[in-house]
Design an enzyme around this catalytic site. Sequence first.
Site, PDB file in Angstrom:
ATOM      1  N   SER A  57     -12.584   2.540  -6.913  1.00  0.00           N
ATOM      2  CA  SER A  57     -13.264   1.552  -7.744  1.00  0.00           C
ATOM      3  C   SER A  57     -14.607   1.165  -7.121  1.00  0.00           C
ATOM      4  O   SER A  57     -15.474   2.009  -6.944  1.00  0.00           O
ATOM      5  CB  SER A  57     -12.347   0.347  -7.953  1.00  0.00           C
ATOM      6  OG  SER A  57     -12.796  -0.459  -9.014  1.00  0.00           O
ATOM      7  N   ASP A  93      -7.183   4.591 -17.452  1.00  0.00           N
ATOM      8  CA  ASP A  93      -7.814   3.533 -16.663  1.00  0.00           C
ATOM      9  C   ASP A  93      -8.452   2.530 -17.611  1.00  0.00           C
ATOM     10  O   ASP A  93      -9.413   2.838 -18.313  1.00  0.00           O
ATOM     11  CB  ASP A  93      -8.869   4.153 -15.743  1.00  0.00           C
ATOM     12  CG  ASP A  93      -9.419   3.179 -14.714  1.00  0.00           C
ATOM     13  OD1 ASP A  93      -9.553   1.986 -15.032  1.00  0.00           O
ATOM     14  OD2 ASP A  93      -9.722   3.630 -13.599  1.00  0.00           O
ATOM     15  N   HIS A 123      -5.726   2.325 -13.531  1.00  0.00           N
ATOM     16  CA  HIS A 123      -6.770   2.105 -12.524  1.00  0.00           C
ATOM     17  C   HIS A 123      -6.136   1.933 -11.152  1.00  0.00           C
ATOM     18  O   HIS A 123      -6.569   2.556 -10.175  1.00  0.00           O
ATOM     19  CB  HIS A 123      -7.600   0.875 -12.899  1.00  0.00           C
ATOM     20  CG  HIS A 123      -8.773   0.647 -11.998  1.00  0.00           C
ATOM     21  ND1 HIS A 123      -9.821   1.530 -11.906  1.00  0.00           N
ATOM     22  CD2 HIS A 123      -9.067  -0.368 -11.133  1.00  0.00           C
ATOM     23  CE1 HIS A 123     -10.724   1.074 -11.049  1.00  0.00           C
ATOM     24  NE2 HIS A 123     -10.282  -0.067 -10.553  1.00  0.00           N
TER      25      HIS A 123
END
Length: 273
Positions: A95, A224, A253
């Site tokens: 991320s 995600d 995610h």
Amino acid sequence: MPYVTAPDGAQIFYKEWGAGRPVIFSHGWPLSADIWDTELKLLADNGYRAIAHDRRGHGRSEQTWTGNDMDTYAADLAALVDTLDLTGLALVGHSTGGGEVVRYAAQHGQGRVSKVVTAGAVPPVMVRSDQNPDGTPIAAFDDIRAHVLADRSQYWKDLALPFYGFNRDGAAVSQGLIDQFWLLGMQAGLAGAYDCIKVFSETDFTEDLKNLTVPILIAHGEDDQIVPIHDAAYKAIELVSHGTLRVYPGASHGIHGDYQAELGRDILRFLAA
């Protein structure tokens, strides 16, 4: 606890397990190095020196009022690498951490970095603009800011559901993962967590991706909901020179369950190649 000193004097926490070729893991927002514990053990068990740090403002690192921006995050990572004098280094980022390792590798890592792995990473850029018409509207990030300011404790509990895909029909919900997300999120300082929203949403990594000279594995969950794959991995792979795209069907995610096991195996294979 081990710390390194950043260029502006901030204290950055890190931990390392195992011995061998070094691999640094960079975490996502609003978490800390502890979210990588499973992967750290996996790499250490397989003969690597596995290292993870808490980004400034997060976890056990110093909660600075200034410096909560991507260039400073990358400089902090450079301070860690330089202090430990790491070479032949592999980087793994999830991320926001994916953006951090890409920027570090492109702007600081020459002669030190050999490979990069990103998972659910924010590059090239998340926010919608004239140059990025398919991106997420700024209003969505303004909404995140409002929730973090109003009641971030409840927001971390709410955010954990789409983060791990627990809001999908038939999902096997882990209260433990929700609790862990809340706990690590609450360790982040308000200023750092708030500022990082702008960092992960508005930083443009296009040139960093173009300037990467080492192999990169771009991993992304197909489902995600936080960093949609069409706005991130599918665009990033077109910008790098030595990239491999790995899509995980139905994966969220957050890295957990079958996705975590598969990603771990893929990281080991990529590093060994």
